[in-house]
Design an enzyme around this catalytic site. Structure first.
Site, PDB file in Angstrom:
ATOM      1  N   ASP A  34       0.857  -1.173   0.000  1.00 14.38           N
ATOM      2  CA  ASP A  34       0.000   0.000   0.000  1.00 14.38           C
ATOM      3  C   ASP A  34       0.903   1.235   0.000  1.00 14.38           C
ATOM      4  O   ASP A  34       2.079   1.155   0.365  1.00 14.38           O
ATOM      5  CB  ASP A  34      -0.875  -0.049   1.255  1.00 14.38           C
ATOM      6  CG  ASP A  34      -1.732   1.186   1.437  1.00 14.38           C
ATOM      7  OD1 ASP A  34      -2.362   1.623   0.469  1.00 14.38           O
ATOM      8  OD2 ASP A  34      -1.755   1.717   2.564  1.00 14.38           O
TER       9      ASP A  34
ATOM     10  N   ASP B 194      -0.321   5.067   0.884  1.00 18.46           N
ATOM     11  CA  ASP B 194      -0.596   6.092   1.901  1.00 18.46           C
ATOM     12  C   ASP B 194      -0.486   5.527   3.311  1.00 18.46           C
ATOM     13  O   ASP B 194      -1.060   4.477   3.629  1.00 18.46           O
ATOM     14  CB  ASP B 194      -2.002   6.663   1.688  1.00 18.46           C
ATOM     15  CG  ASP B 194      -2.119   7.388   0.368  1.00 18.46           C
ATOM     16  OD1 ASP B 194      -1.617   8.515   0.272  1.00 18.46           O
ATOM     17  OD2 ASP B 194      -2.693   6.811  -0.579  1.00 18.46           O
TER      18      ASP B 194
END
Length: 305
Positions: free
Chosen positions: A92, A94
């Site tokens: 991922d 963020d």
């Protein structure tokens, strides 16, 4: 010593800024396991392995270590010794590979950061569905100049410590790496290039006349798309499930983390940390190298293959 396919390894990892994995701590952890272990220092003060020499229950081992080290700023990862070094890595972006939420930083430019951040937080905790939450937040950004993205990347986005070493070390050892995000290609492209990922996948913001249109292209890349990316890449390279690793912090990462051979919740929301195979709360992203058995001398930051 039993076959490696039957054995567990427990890795203790601390943040490099707070090297808490001392010889005394390693000895304390070994005593807590109640059986012989083979100890290996991966990085002095930062990471160490305890390989159990007889079969054991992973949950019991994890519980015993957490009880013994409960006051220490040390992460604990217990896993099978076999296949601990991974050949596919998905991450991922963020609040994982970078320290910010990009959509929140965009919202700050239109004076709506507090409102958008609240929606982001609820979505990441799994309280509201990711896709409608993303559409709602993107709509608030309508008419924002697209050039703002470059300014945000230059002035506000910081890479999470250890991330470059993680990706580049894995690449140097033959692994394939993919940044897969519910965010936007305007950010994942530059971030993936800075860190060194082979590829990136994320959502496309619709742009009209050099301004954001307040819309995102469908279908939205969310929880199921992250899972599908892991399965697709695993099948493309002919890998076994246990040869894969994924890391994330939010509810839309859970399916991907659950499918990976080692799914790591990184400084994650409580529900995500509870569900993942492993959790990193104290260390930086270099911890994901140590849990694969890499030593400090193996870490690379600049070399790409």
């Amino acid at each position: 010593m039993a076959s490696s396919s039957d054995l567990l390894v427990a890795t203790l990892v601390a943040n490099p800024l707070q090297p808490a994995v001392t010889d005394d701590i390693v000895a304390l952890a070994a005593r807590a396991l109640g059986q012989e272990t083979e100890r290996s220092v991966l990085a002095r003060g930062i990471a160490a392995d305890l390989v159990l020499t007889a079969p054991a229950d992973a949950r019991a081992v994890d519980a015993a270590l957490r009880e013994a080290l409960q006051d220490q700023p040390i992460d604990i990862v217990v896993q099978p010794l076999n296949h601990r070094r991974k050949r596919l890595f998905l991450a991922d972006m963020d609040s994982t590979m970078i320290e910010q939420e990009c959509i929140d930083e965009l919202a700050d430019y239109v004076g709506l950061k507090a409102e958008v951040s609240e929606i982001t937080e609820r979505a990441m905790r799994g309280e509201i569905a990711f896709e409608p939450a993303l559409r709602e937040r993107v709509a608030l950004l309508k008419d924002l100049p697209v050039g703002v993205v470059d300014e945000i990347i230059a002035s506000r986005i910081t890479l999470t410590p250890g991330g470059r070493a993680l990706v580049r070390t894995m690449r140097a050892n033959g692994a394939y790496t993919c940044l897969v995000s519910g965010g936007f290609t305007l950010f994942t492209g530059p971030v993936a290039a800075k860190i060194g990922f082979h590829e990136h996948r994320s959502n496309h913001l619709i742009v009209a006349g050099e301004r954001l249109a307040g819309q995102v292209e469908e279908p939205i890349l969310g929880r199921e798309a992250k899972l599908a990316t892991l399965v697709e890449l695993r099948d493309r390279f002919g890998l076994a499930p246990q040869e894969t690793m994924a890391v994330g912090d939010g509810a839309n990462d859970l399916a991907m983390l659950g499918e990976a051979g080692l799914g790591v919740a990184f400084r994650a929301k409580p529900a995500v940390a509870a569900a993942a195979h492993a959790r990193i709360d104290h260390a930086d992203l270099s911890a994901l190298l140590y849990v694969q058995g890499y030593g400090e001398a193996d870490l690379r930051t600049n070399e790409l293959r």
